[in-house]
Design an enzyme around this catalytic site. Sequence first.
Site, PDB file in Angstrom:
ATOM      1  N   GLU A   1      23.182 -20.554 -13.578  1.00 40.09           N
ATOM      2  CA  GLU A   1      22.617 -21.186 -14.785  1.00 40.09           C
ATOM      3  C   GLU A   1      21.747 -20.228 -15.593  1.00 40.09           C
ATOM      4  O   GLU A   1      21.503 -20.465 -16.781  1.00 40.09           O
ATOM      5  CB  GLU A   1      21.789 -22.407 -14.408  1.00 40.09           C
ATOM      6  CG  GLU A   1      20.520 -22.074 -13.641  1.00 40.09           C
ATOM      7  CD  GLU A   1      19.764 -23.312 -13.189  1.00 40.09           C
ATOM      8  OE1 GLU A   1      18.553 -23.370 -13.441  1.00 40.09           O
ATOM      9  OE2 GLU A   1      20.365 -24.215 -12.580  1.00 40.09           O
TER      10      GLU A   1
ATOM     11  N   ARG B   1      18.401 -26.874  -6.367  1.00 35.46           N
ATOM     12  CA  ARG B   1      18.804 -25.564  -6.855  1.00 35.46           C
ATOM     13  C   ARG B   1      20.328 -25.493  -6.851  1.00 35.46           C
ATOM     14  O   ARG B   1      20.984 -25.983  -5.926  1.00 35.46           O
ATOM     15  CB  ARG B   1      18.223 -24.437  -5.989  1.00 35.46           C
ATOM     16  CG  ARG B   1      16.726 -24.204  -6.172  1.00 35.46           C
ATOM     17  CD  ARG B   1      16.411 -23.671  -7.567  1.00 35.46           C
ATOM     18  NE  ARG B   1      15.004 -23.311  -7.742  1.00 35.46           N
ATOM     19  CZ  ARG B   1      14.054 -24.117  -8.183  1.00 35.46           C
ATOM     20  NH1 ARG B   1      14.384 -25.383  -8.461  1.00 35.46           N
ATOM     21  NH2 ARG B   1      12.813 -23.699  -8.350  1.00 35.46           N
TER      22      ARG B   1
ATOM     23  N   HIS C   1      18.468 -28.253 -15.994  1.00 40.28           N
ATOM     24  CA  HIS C   1      17.316 -27.999 -15.122  1.00 40.28           C
ATOM     25  C   HIS C   1      16.043 -28.579 -15.755  1.00 40.28           C
ATOM     26  O   HIS C   1      15.047 -27.878 -15.947  1.00 40.28           O
ATOM     27  CB  HIS C   1      17.159 -26.498 -14.880  1.00 40.28           C
ATOM     28  CG  HIS C   1      16.389 -26.168 -13.636  1.00 40.28           C
ATOM     29  ND1 HIS C   1      16.628 -25.052 -12.893  1.00 40.28           N
ATOM     30  CD2 HIS C   1      15.372 -26.825 -12.998  1.00 40.28           C
ATOM     31  CE1 HIS C   1      15.796 -25.004 -11.854  1.00 40.28           C
ATOM     32  NE2 HIS C   1      15.027 -26.074 -11.901  1.00 40.28           N
TER      33      HIS C   1
ATOM     34  N   THR D   1      19.282 -32.078  -7.911  1.00 37.54           N
ATOM     35  CA  THR D   1      18.142 -31.736  -8.756  1.00 37.54           C
ATOM     36  C   THR D   1      17.285 -30.672  -8.065  1.00 37.54           C
ATOM     37  O   THR D   1      16.121 -30.484  -8.411  1.00 37.54           O
ATOM     38  CB  THR D   1      17.275 -32.970  -9.073  1.00 37.54           C
ATOM     39  OG1 THR D   1      16.893 -33.596  -7.845  1.00 37.54           O
ATOM     40  CG2 THR D   1      18.031 -33.965  -9.938  1.00 37.54           C
TER      41      THR D   1
END
Length: 335
Positions: free
Chosen positions: A274, A245, A306, A243
């Site tokens: 992403e 990067r 994210h 959680t």
Amino acid sequence: MVSSESVIEPSHPPVPTTGIAVYGCGEDEAALFREMGARLGLAPTITGAAVCEGNAEMARGGRCISVNHKTRVTDSTLLALSRAGVEYISTRSIGFDHIDLEYAEHVGISVGNVAYSPDSVADYTLMLMLMAVRHAKSVVRRTDAHDYRLNESRGKELRDLTVGVVGTGRIGTAVIHRLRGFGCRVLTHDRRSRAAAGHVPLDELVGQSDIVTLHTPLTAETRHLLDRRRIERMKPGAYVVNTGRGPLIDTAALLSALESGRLGGAALDVIEGEEGVFYADLRNGEIGHEALTRLQRLPNVLISPHSAYDTEHALRDIVENSLLGCLEFENGRKE
């Protein structure tokens, strides 16, 4: 969400002392910026569009702007902002990896981040851990298809596992506090501090942990912190939770370990590359991200876009601290 082309002006402007341009702002954020800005004596001009070279002039007349983490702030944008008189950027995130800090300094712009409730990400991390070790993705998919048989693989209990927490800042520490309630063994590693209980070298942590969870900032030193060598050192059947990067993990190496069945699974709220995928509606289009597509095909891999930070409490923290950062910069200039 606000249209990427729209600019939202306050319908009842406060009596301001300082102007601030706010970029990449959703409707819920906009309401908070207006409410808190009025209280702090800041007059926000708000747009849903991400900051770019083409809309840098919106900031003219003020020295401070606020941006989100969803879009990279290019060097050409930084130069255009500098020419428009911007001297301070508050990024509504903990991380700075979407802004070239050296170039920003070169063009005379300081960059500040924000703190927000670590509980938002910590709660989400524990949720992902529990979902991973209880095979929640395959259970829900089978149930949605009216297959109510038990999974062939039984779940695990956290109290029987060793969890390795990489990064013991505010979020990592909040995760550790939660894990203690489950009774599991906790190992920790932090390059900046060895004070946390259970601190071990990283190679030892990955070799002993049933779950490895990442909470360290992304820097040149931490890029691919979990590289092929370290992933190969992990226990067979172990899980990875990220959680932090995406680039903290070598995605190709992780895919290889997952597809071969060597690892038990992964729960990823972030992933390399992403940008342009997460936060977009791609239901009727091509994703254009082969690694993400392969990961999502696997029954033991959970992907979320994210979103671990995204709670009402955290959003209020983010907006307030972004405004306070701008106010502190302005007050520092006046002194």
